[in-house]
Design an enzyme around this catalytic site. Sequence first.
Site, PDB file in Angstrom:
ATOM      1  CB  CYS A   1     -11.649  44.031   7.969  1.00 63.10           C
ATOM      2  SG  CYS A   1     -10.646  45.230   7.092  1.00 63.10           S
TER       3      CYS A   1
ATOM      4  CB  CYS B   1     -10.068  45.013   3.948  1.00 64.02           C
ATOM      5  SG  CYS B   1     -11.552  45.065   4.932  1.00 64.02           S
TER       6      CYS B   1
ATOM      7  CE  LYS C   1      -9.847  43.962  -1.065  1.00 61.78           C
ATOM      8  NZ  LYS C   1     -11.290  44.073  -1.046  1.00 61.78           N
TER       9      LYS C   1
ATOM     10  CE1 TYR D   1      -6.822  45.532  13.706  1.00 57.72           C
ATOM     11  CE2 TYR D   1      -9.009  45.613  14.689  1.00 57.72           C
ATOM     12  CZ  TYR D   1      -8.143  45.932  13.667  1.00 57.72           C
ATOM     13  OH  TYR D   1      -8.599  46.663  12.605  1.00 57.72           O
TER      14      TYR D   1
ATOM     15  CE1 TYR E   1     -15.428  43.875  -1.333  1.00 54.41           C
ATOM     16  CE2 TYR E   1     -17.817  43.819  -1.281  1.00 54.41           C
ATOM     17  CZ  TYR E   1     -16.608  43.745  -0.625  1.00 54.41           C
ATOM     18  OH  TYR E   1     -16.567  43.549   0.725  1.00 54.41           O
TER      19      TYR E   1
ATOM     20  CD  GLU F   1     -12.197  43.624  -4.145  1.00 54.23           C
ATOM     21  OE1 GLU F   1     -12.338  44.837  -3.933  1.00 54.23           O
ATOM     22  OE2 GLU F   1     -12.284  42.779  -3.235  1.00 54.23           O
TER      23      GLU F   1
ATOM     24  CG  HIS G   1       0.038  68.561 -16.882  1.00 56.03           C
ATOM     25  ND1 HIS G   1      -0.858  67.715 -17.508  1.00 56.03           N
ATOM     26  CD2 HIS G   1       1.126  68.656 -17.693  1.00 56.03           C
ATOM     27  CE1 HIS G   1      -0.324  67.329 -18.664  1.00 56.03           C
ATOM     28  NE2 HIS G   1       0.879  67.881 -18.788  1.00 56.03           N
TER      29      HIS G   1
ATOM     30  CD  GLU H   1      -3.641  66.923 -15.895  1.00 56.46           C
ATOM     31  OE1 GLU H   1      -3.659  68.134 -16.154  1.00 56.46           O
ATOM     32  OE2 GLU H   1      -2.663  66.188 -16.146  1.00 56.46           O
TER      33      GLU H   1
HETATM   34  C1  FAD Z   1     -13.103  39.001   0.886  1.00 59.35           C
HETATM   35  C2  FAD Z   1     -13.566  40.267   1.549  1.00 59.35           C
HETATM   36  C3  FAD Z   1     -12.990  41.478   1.192  1.00 59.35           C
HETATM   37  C4  FAD Z   1     -13.394  42.655   1.798  1.00 59.35           C
HETATM   38  N1  FAD Z   1     -12.801  43.818   1.416  1.00 59.35           N
HETATM   39  C5  FAD Z   1     -13.167  44.985   1.992  1.00 59.35           C
HETATM   40  C6  FAD Z   1     -12.529  46.199   1.629  1.00 59.35           C
HETATM   41  O1  FAD Z   1     -11.650  46.232   0.777  1.00 59.35           O
HETATM   42  N2  FAD Z   1     -12.916  47.339   2.253  1.00 59.35           N
HETATM   43  C7  FAD Z   1     -13.895  47.345   3.214  1.00 59.35           C
HETATM   44  O2  FAD Z   1     -14.200  48.415   3.762  1.00 59.35           O
HETATM   45  N3  FAD Z   1     -14.542  46.199   3.552  1.00 59.35           N
HETATM   46  C8  FAD Z   1     -14.194  45.029   2.971  1.00 59.35           C
HETATM   47  N4  FAD Z   1     -14.814  43.864   3.348  1.00 59.35           N
HETATM   48  C9  FAD Z   1     -15.935  43.932   4.306  1.00 59.35           C
HETATM   49  C10 FAD Z   1     -15.422  44.035   5.746  1.00 59.35           C
HETATM   50  O3  FAD Z   1     -14.548  42.967   6.012  1.00 59.35           O
HETATM   51  C11 FAD Z   1     -16.605  44.008   6.717  1.00 59.35           C
HETATM   52  O4  FAD Z   1     -17.523  45.005   6.350  1.00 59.35           O
HETATM   53  C12 FAD Z   1     -16.174  44.237   8.158  1.00 59.35           C
HETATM   54  O5  FAD Z   1     -15.229  43.293   8.572  1.00 59.35           O
HETATM   55  C13 FAD Z   1     -17.397  44.197   9.084  1.00 59.35           C
HETATM   56  O6  FAD Z   1     -16.990  44.352  10.410  1.00 59.35           O
HETATM   57  P1  FAD Z   1     -17.908  43.752  11.579  1.00 59.35           P
HETATM   58  O7  FAD Z   1     -17.324  44.263  12.859  1.00 59.35           O
HETATM   59  O8  FAD Z   1     -19.315  44.005  11.309  1.00 59.35           O
HETATM   60  O9  FAD Z   1     -17.728  42.176  11.493  1.00 59.35           O
HETATM   61  P2  FAD Z   1     -16.450  41.255  11.401  1.00 59.35           P
HETATM   62  O10 FAD Z   1     -15.231  42.001  11.104  1.00 59.35           O
HETATM   63  O11 FAD Z   1     -16.831  40.141  10.512  1.00 59.35           O
HETATM   64  O12 FAD Z   1     -16.291  40.699  12.895  1.00 59.35           O
HETATM   65  C14 FAD Z   1     -17.243  39.861  13.473  1.00 59.35           C
HETATM   66  C15 FAD Z   1     -16.535  38.959  14.464  1.00 59.35           C
HETATM   67  O13 FAD Z   1     -17.515  38.326  15.287  1.00 59.35           O
HETATM   68  C16 FAD Z   1     -17.082  37.001  15.570  1.00 59.35           C
HETATM   69  N5  FAD Z   1     -18.265  36.253  15.980  1.00 59.35           N
HETATM   70  C17 FAD Z   1     -19.360  35.974  15.242  1.00 59.35           C
HETATM   71  N6  FAD Z   1     -20.281  35.339  15.995  1.00 59.35           N
HETATM   72  C18 FAD Z   1     -19.743  35.212  17.250  1.00 59.35           C
HETATM   73  C19 FAD Z   1     -20.212  34.669  18.490  1.00 59.35           C
HETATM   74  N7  FAD Z   1     -21.442  34.149  18.575  1.00 59.35           N
HETATM   75  N8  FAD Z   1     -19.396  34.715  19.557  1.00 59.35           N
HETATM   76  C20 FAD Z   1     -18.142  35.251  19.492  1.00 59.35           C
HETATM   77  N9  FAD Z   1     -17.661  35.788  18.346  1.00 59.35           N
HETATM   78  C21 FAD Z   1     -18.457  35.779  17.237  1.00 59.35           C
HETATM   79  C22 FAD Z   1     -16.473  36.563  14.240  1.00 59.35           C
HETATM   80  O14 FAD Z   1     -15.595  35.475  14.435  1.00 59.35           O
HETATM   81  C23 FAD Z   1     -15.752  37.835  13.800  1.00 59.35           C
HETATM   82  O15 FAD Z   1     -14.431  37.868  14.251  1.00 59.35           O
HETATM   83  C24 FAD Z   1     -14.423  42.642   2.782  1.00 59.35           C
HETATM   84  C25 FAD Z   1     -15.010  41.425   3.149  1.00 59.35           C
HETATM   85  C26 FAD Z   1     -14.595  40.255   2.542  1.00 59.35           C
HETATM   86  C27 FAD Z   1     -15.239  38.959   2.936  1.00 59.35           C
END
Ligand code: FAD
Length: 459
Positions: A43, A48, A51, A99, A179, A183, A437, A442
């Site tokens: 994200c 997100c 984007k 973070y 999406y 986008e 309005h 509305e």
């Molecule tokens: C282009 C794009 C646009 C998006 N826009 C939106 C939006 O507008 N609104 C919305 O709500 N969602 C959006 N999303 C979706 C959103 O980004 C995901 O749903 C969200 O990030 C999921 O969170 P997560 O914690 O599951 O995984 P992630 O945020 O993907 O985090 C997983 C992490 O695990 C790490 N990792 C993986 N395997 C290992 C390992 N073996 N050891 C150590 N680290 C590892 C990765 O490097 C990553 O940092 C978008 C996604 C994309 C690709």
Amino acid sequence: MAQYDVDLFIIGAGSGGVRAARIAGEYGARVMIAEEDRVGGTCVIRGCVPKKLLVYASRYADDFIDAAGYGWTVPQPTFQWPTLIANKDAEIARLERAYVTTLERAGAQLTRQRALLEDRHTARLADGSKVSAKYILIATGGGATPGHNILGLEHVISSKEAFDLPELPKRILIQGGGYIAVEFAGIFAGLGSKVTLIYRGENILRGFDDDVREHLRMELGNRGITVLTGKTVEAVEASSEGYYSKLSDGAMIETDRVMFAVGRRPNVEGLGLEAAGVKLNAKSAIAVNEFSQTSVSNIYAVGDVTDRINLTPVAVREGHYFADTIFGNKPMAVDHEDVPTAVFSTPEVGVIGITEAKARDRFAKVDIYKTTFRPMRATVAARDTRTFMKLVVDGDTDRVVGVHIVGPDAAEIIQAVGIAVKMKATKADFDAVMALHPTAAEELVTMRDKATTFEKEAK
Ligand SMILES: Cc1cc2nc3c(=O)[nH]c(=O)nc-3n(C[C@H](O)[C@H](O)[C@H](O)COP(=O)(O)OP(=O)(O)OC[C@H]3O[C@@H](n4cnc5c(N)ncnc54)[C@H](O)[C@@H]3O)c2cc1C
């Protein structure tokens, strides 16, 4: 009783993992979190956030047109892609630091390397060390699927690379109808690229309400985006100016870039899931129950790796509730019903609840209310765009079960109206609210005439 190095080991510092680490840490758990890439996950780093910044940038195109209509003298605007990308990168770096600070404040130990499961209580790190944990949380997210193994796939970029292109492509072909594809089509078109969007199905945004799909397609066309459906890219080859894409109907299209956004898949490979006994479901995602518990009782999984609803707030809530359940002694199951969702296309889409088609399946009687109008802001410059709104109502209970909007601020409106839908508001409740309005929203409380009523035939 067995002694462990930590109470909780988390794999992945994205939306779900970081929230779980913070909440578990606040409950006093000893937490370690492994991240192989940048902290913040999809994200923040490549989803997100970047984007939405690019979407904002692209929408200035409309503002310049409207401004002239409102009497401003607008010099010929020019756009510098490298400036946008550098500023976007600076903002992402700031968020990443935030973070990391969150993790530090929660007392979580961050290790910046890949981790995998050795057994149900042991994680193995890329540096060869091992960490034993009472609980393990898998929050590894998902990644883009490359699509069919076509000739020339190595020339194709995904959304990840699109964020960091060295220059704005003059022409881009985007394959996909979801999406992310839609986008990016809006982003590149707004910034001045000639965009072709190609999708194998009959219309873009499968799963959304059919009226929304139709309306957005028309709007994309009005903005100069060529939308080709029922076709696929069969091969890509380098040309002197860029790339030739050969389509399934035999046509050739030359563009500077070719991007595929054809789906995403859970990051489950090479994680040692078999060694620990963690089972996958039919969608090759980690199978979990309502508390995000996997087939192994001390291993949990949240976010995109479970492929429930792949959105950031959902991953965050799943991570939060996992920590509440295990370390806060407050068992909490995430409610995945009526999750508001948006597509940040231009114009954007905001939705909560179900489509008309789903309502017809579910209810004996369905009332539909629709409206379409030119947004006031666009009237003075006579910009060619229309807003669309639709209410789907259960005809027997009068409950509003779906709200669908295509138009400016649709996402913002849906977040607020979502409260009413989640509270099971009826159409009469909507009607009881005084209109504000002049606004677009509305219309949601002034739609009086049913567009259609559907009734199942009595059996
Ligand atoms: C282009 C794009 C646009 C998006 N826009 C939106 C939006 O507008 N609104 C919305 O709500 N969602 C959006 N999303 C979706 C959103 O980004 C995901 O749903 C969200 O990030 C999921 O969170 P997560 O914690 O599951 O995984 P992630 O945020 O993907 O985090 C997983 C992490 O695990 C790490 N990792 C993986 N395997 C290992 C390992 N073996 N050891 C150590 N680290 C590892 C990765 O490097 C990553 O940092 C978008 C996604 C994309 C690709």
